[in-house]
Design a protein around this motif. Structure first.
Motif, mmCIF file in Angstrom:
data_model
loop_
_atom_site.group_PDB
_atom_site.id
_atom_site.type_symbol
_atom_site.label_atom_id
_atom_site.label_comp_id
_atom_site.label_asym_id
_atom_site.label_seq_id
_atom_site.Cartn_x
_atom_site.Cartn_y
_atom_site.Cartn_z
ATOM 1 N N SER A 45 0.839 -1.205 0.000
ATOM 2 C CA SER A 45 0.000 0.000 0.000
ATOM 3 C C SER A 45 0.866 1.245 0.000
ATOM 4 N N THR A 46 1.935 1.231 0.779
ATOM 5 C CA THR A 46 2.795 2.411 0.835
ATOM 6 C C THR A 46 3.319 2.745 -0.558
ATOM 7 N N THR A 47 3.742 1.728 -1.304
ATOM 8 C CA THR A 47 4.224 1.961 -2.666
ATOM 9 C C THR A 47 3.122 2.582 -3.527
ATOM 10 N N LEU A 48 1.922 2.052 -3.389
ATOM 11 C CA LEU A 48 0.791 2.564 -4.163
ATOM 12 C C LEU A 48 0.471 4.009 -3.773
ATOM 13 N N TYR A 49 0.522 4.293 -2.462
ATOM 14 C CA TYR A 49 0.222 5.635 -1.968
ATOM 15 C C TYR A 49 1.248 6.641 -2.466
ATOM 16 N N ILE A 50 2.486 6.181 -2.621
ATOM 17 C CA ILE A 50 3.515 7.075 -3.148
ATOM 18 C C ILE A 50 3.204 7.378 -4.618
ATOM 19 N N LEU A 51 2.742 6.357 -5.343
ATOM 20 C CA LEU A 51 2.348 6.568 -6.738
ATOM 21 C C LEU A 51 1.186 7.558 -6.828
ATOM 22 N N ALA A 52 0.258 7.449 -5.861
ATOM 23 C CA ALA A 52 -0.924 8.311 -5.882
ATOM 24 C C ALA A 52 -0.598 9.717 -5.402
ATOM 25 N N LEU A 70 6.829 13.075 -8.928
ATOM 26 C CA LEU A 70 6.887 13.422 -7.505
ATOM 27 C C LEU A 70 6.512 14.864 -7.195
ATOM 28 N N SER A 71 6.808 15.794 -8.120
ATOM 29 C CA SER A 71 6.500 17.185 -7.791
ATOM 30 C C SER A 71 5.046 17.532 -8.124
ATOM 31 N N THR A 72 4.316 16.599 -8.733
ATOM 32 C CA THR A 72 2.910 16.848 -9.066
ATOM 33 C C THR A 72 2.027 16.437 -7.889
ATOM 34 N N PRO A 73 1.154 17.338 -7.398
ATOM 35 C CA PRO A 73 0.265 16.930 -6.302
ATOM 36 C C PRO A 73 -0.785 15.925 -6.782
ATOM 37 N N SER A 74 -1.320 15.154 -5.823
ATOM 38 C CA SER A 74 -2.309 14.106 -6.126
ATOM 39 C C SER A 74 -3.358 14.543 -7.132
ATOM 40 N N HIS A 75 -3.944 15.724 -6.883
ATOM 41 C CA HIS A 75 -5.104 16.083 -7.697
ATOM 42 C C HIS A 75 -4.738 16.438 -9.129
ATOM 43 N N LYS A 76 -3.426 16.560 -9.397
ATOM 44 C CA LYS A 76 -3.038 16.855 -10.784
ATOM 45 C C LYS A 76 -2.393 15.654 -11.463
ATOM 46 N N ARG A 77 -2.300 14.509 -10.750
ATOM 47 C CA ARG A 77 -1.612 13.368 -11.348
ATOM 48 C C ARG A 77 -2.462 12.635 -12.370
ATOM 49 N N ASN A 78 -3.783 12.850 -12.303
ATOM 50 C CA ASN A 78 -4.682 12.208 -13.263
ATOM 51 C C ASN A 78 -4.632 10.690 -13.176
ATOM 52 N N ILE A 79 -4.399 10.186 -11.951
ATOM 53 C CA ILE A 79 -4.324 8.734 -11.750
ATOM 54 C C ILE A 79 -5.653 8.277 -11.154
ATOM 55 N N PRO B 182 -10.847 9.312 6.002
ATOM 56 C CA PRO B 182 -9.866 10.083 5.236
ATOM 57 C C PRO B 182 -9.696 9.545 3.813
ATOM 58 N N ALA B 183 -9.962 8.253 3.629
ATOM 59 C CA ALA B 183 -9.836 7.677 2.283
ATOM 60 C C ALA B 183 -10.813 8.328 1.313
ATOM 61 N N VAL B 184 -11.965 8.790 1.822
ATOM 62 C CA VAL B 184 -12.935 9.465 0.960
ATOM 63 C C VAL B 184 -12.338 10.776 0.427
ATOM 64 N N LEU B 185 -11.616 11.478 1.306
ATOM 65 C CA LEU B 185 -10.985 12.727 0.874
ATOM 66 C C LEU B 185 -9.832 12.446 -0.086
ATOM 67 N N ARG B 186 -9.126 11.337 0.158
ATOM 68 C CA ARG B 186 -8.056 10.958 -0.770
ATOM 69 C C ARG B 186 -8.646 10.645 -2.135
ATOM 70 N N ALA B 187 -9.766 9.928 -2.131
ATOM 71 C CA ALA B 187 -10.416 9.593 -3.393
ATOM 72 C C ALA B 187 -10.786 10.878 -4.126
#
Ligand SMILES: Nc1ncnc2c1ncn2[C@@H]1O[C@H](COP(=O)(O)OP(=O)(O)OP(=O)(O)O)[C@@H](O)[C@H]1O
Ligand SMILES: [Mg+2]
Lengths: 358, 285
Positions: A45-52, A70-79, B182-187
């Motif tokens: 999961s940690t690996t996946l969370y780093i990807l996300a 890495l410099s792209t925040p989650s909401h801009k990664r389009n994953i 918190p997973a909902v906010l992550r989603a």
């Protein structure tokens, strides 16, 4: 060599003293179904969370099409991601949930309607647009989550044990759906599970995680036929291990003395960190043959129990020094008729089909 | 949903198996100490000085008294808004803080609720007066050069009452915010929502029932508040409870006092009914 689609390079993540991910390096091809398989706490999961982008690695880099993420925040990664827990927005209907990523992206109303209904059709939930998530079953909720994660056509879809909360039958049903969706959409999937059957059923390749590292990457068949480590051998498929003494080893082949004195030669040898004189020999239950009379290079055992399992029969045996070995024989095997509990029997196998781990 | 279903079932079972007799003493107590006094007040409000509705007519017809109503609603509304605006972020912090720390802060909040109301209000008087700590600090920091009027006006009442009402917003909100996975906010973040969108489109709608019920509670409690407005407010922003006290204590006019009190009670009950109708947490969403 061409540039890999997704490249995880030397990822490491520590929380104070705790090492969650020690060193993970992995390339994923476009359209591949890659599964992270490993026991609890092995860092999947940690690996996946780093990807996300939910966590920053202590060290290492992630490249998508050669660009660091890495410099792209989650909401801009389009994953896209489907989580273990149910993460639909409870205040929105199913249709609004799937529309959410498109609304954020300011897609036009008509196009949203069209893409939402297409995504729901993909997960076979047409007509559920107006339901609230609370009124849907766990399996349905995860399928909506899948639709929500796919509706914006992400290049990579992450799935963190999405089926672990479901019962076995439903799990198999949705596994089948996930396979179909993977084939239909061609999306690259990184899937986390600790269920080897699920991994084997779904994946193109499997990365076996152990203590924050990848022990081996390969297709299910490769991992089964040629496990690189003791851990992989024990994790994929059923396995017996017995202790053996290393007499000599060269060119990756070893000569071993088994308990009881039998000597076998030409066993593929995987030298570990110890490199000592004793090794652990992998014997797959279905690769062992059993006979009621002494055979050359056979291993003498006592029959402990015989269990009928439908299309095959499991015989549990014990070696002279008390190690137990299970043997799987096809239904109707001739040896069955002539043995019973407490009898002496002999096991034989092809040395080059086994593996020794030092 | 599952939880509410089981509690419903539980209550039903209690009602079915338990004897009604057990609640009779409690009902008698409520009747004696609550319902009868209210009825007596109602009687006096329509009987004194002469039978009729003239007390209500005077109360609702005169601009002086209407100003008091307006003041009451203004103060209660202001206090509610400020309490929610301050209380929400505090509750969010407490919800995401490690348990060890949030328990400590919550203990402090609850301890403050147990401290005598008068003592707390006087403390604000001391802090906010012209030569008080707040004014001195602002002057020393060079933010102002003349002391601000912070007591005996709307500012004083709002500060004092917000402080007292804050726990009623914070405590229920913590529970609601903690129950949001918190997973909902992550989603939401992976769906493309930035921090602000995560807040406005997910966190806020999910905590709205908690905010609304906390706000309504504060509003209703503020409507009938007496001590703090009396001590920290000025004569120009008298509230309804002060008016009742004045009728009864200074003017010995039980008729008008009763009428004012009952108007307050009716407003409160109406708001409570609104809450039951729209904010029932057990209502299927
Ligand atoms: N925020 C954290 N703080 C401290 N330790 C953590 C944190 N997150 C993960 N860990 C530790 O890192 C290790 C790997 O965790 P991770 O969640 O990646 O495992 P996993 O392979 O996904 O396991 P599971 O199958 O149980 O989900 C575990 O030992 C875990 O305790
Ligand atoms: Mg995990």
């Amino acid at each position: 060599m061409t540039q890999p689609f997704l490249s995880i390079k030397g990822i490491r993540k520590t929380y104070g003293q705790v090492i969650a991910v020690k060193n993970v390096t992995l390339d994923v091809a476009q359209g591949e179904f890659m599964t992270f398989l490993g026991p609890s706490g092995s860092g999947k999961s940690t690996t996946l969370y780093i990807l996300a982008g939910f966590q920053d690695p202590t060290d290492g880099d992630i490249l998508l099409n050669g660009q660091s993420l890495l410099s792209t925040p989650s909401h801009k990664r389009n994953i896209g991601m489907v989580f273990q827990r149910y993460t639909l927005f409870p205040h929105l209907t199913v249709g609004e949930n799937v529309a959410f990523p498109l609304r954020i992206r300011r897609v036009g109303q008509a196009e949203i309607a069209e893409r939402v209904s297409k995504a729901l059709k993909l997960v076979r939930l047409e007509g559920f647009e107006d339901r609230k998530p609370a009124l849907m079953s766990g399996g349905q909720q995860q399928r909506v989550a899948l639709a929500r994660a796919l509706v914006y056509n992400p290049p990579v879809l992450l799935m963190d044990e999405p089926l672990s909360a479901l019962d076995k039958k439903l799990r198999e049903e949705i596994q089948f759906e996930i396979r179909r969706i993977h084939q239909e959409t061609g999306v690259t999937i990184l899937y986390v599970t600790h269920d080897q059957e699920e991994a084997l059923r779904l994946s193109d390749r499997i990365a076996v995680f152990s203590q924050g590292e990848i022990d081996q990457i390969g297709t299910g068949q490769e991992l089964y036929a040629n496990p690189a480590t003791h851990f992989v051998a024990g994790f994929i498929g059923d396995s017996n291990f017995i202790n053996a003494e290393v007499l000599s080893s060269a060119d990756g082949k070893a000569k071993l003395a088994l308990p009881g004195g039998t000597v076998i030669d030409g066993v593929p040898m995987h030298a570990g960190k110890t490199g000592g004189k004793s090794a652990s020999l992998l014997l797959r239950p279905e690769r062992l043959s059993l006979s009621s009379h002494q055979v050359a290079n056979g291993l003498a055992v006592t029959i402990n129990d015989i269990t009928f399992l439908g299309n095959n029969i499991e015989v549990s045996t014990r070696t002279g020094n008390g190690e137990s070995l299970s043997v799987r024989l096809p239904f109707g095997h001739e040896a069955i008729a002539s043995i019973s509990r407490g009898d002496q029997a002999w096991l034989s196998f092809e040395p080059k089909s086994t593996h020794a781990f030092a | 949903m599952v939880v509410s279903a089981t509690t419903d079932g539980g209550q039903r079972k209690i009602r079915r198996n338990g004897s009604f007799g057990y609640v009779v003493p409690a009902l008698l107590l409520i009747a004696f100490f609550f319902i009868i006094p209210v009825l007596m007040l109602l009687m006096r409000s329509v009987l004194e000085p002469t039978p009729g509705l003239q007390n209500y007519r005077e109360l609702l017809g005169s601009t002086t008294y209407l100003r008091v109503f307006m003041n009451t609603f203004t103060v209660a509304g202001l206090v509610t808004v400020v309490a929610v605006v301050i209380g929400f972020p505090v509750a969010w912090l407490l919800a995401i803080m490690p348990d060890k720390w949030s328990r400590l802060v919550m203990a402090i909040i609850i301890l403050s609720m147990w401290t005598n109301l008068l003592a707390r209000t006087y403390a604000w008087m001391v802090l906010l007066q012209r030569t008080g700590v707040v004014n001195k600090m602002l002057i020393n920091l060079g933010i102002i050069d003349k002391p601000l009027a912070l007591v005996n006006n709307l500012v004083g009442v709002t500060i004092g009452m917000t402080y007292i009402m804050l726990p009623f917003v914070i405590l229920p909100l913590i529970g609601i915010l903690k129950s949001i996975d918190p997973a909902v906010l992550r989603a939401a973040a992976l769906c493309g929502a930035n921090k602000r969108q995560c807040f406005t489109r997910v966190l806020l709608p999910l905590s709205l029932p908690g905010i609304a019920s906390g706000a309504l509670m504060v509003f209703v409690m503020s409507l009938g508040y007496y001590v703090t407005p009396a001590l920290l407010g000025g004569t120009s922003n008298m509230m309804l409870a002060e008016l009742v006290a004045q009728f009864v204590q200074s003017l010995v006019n039980w008729g008008m006092g009763g009428a004012a009190a009952l108007v307050l009670l009716v407003v409160t009950l109406v708001l409570y009914a609104v809450q039951l109708k729209f904010l029932n947490p057990n209502r299927a969403r």
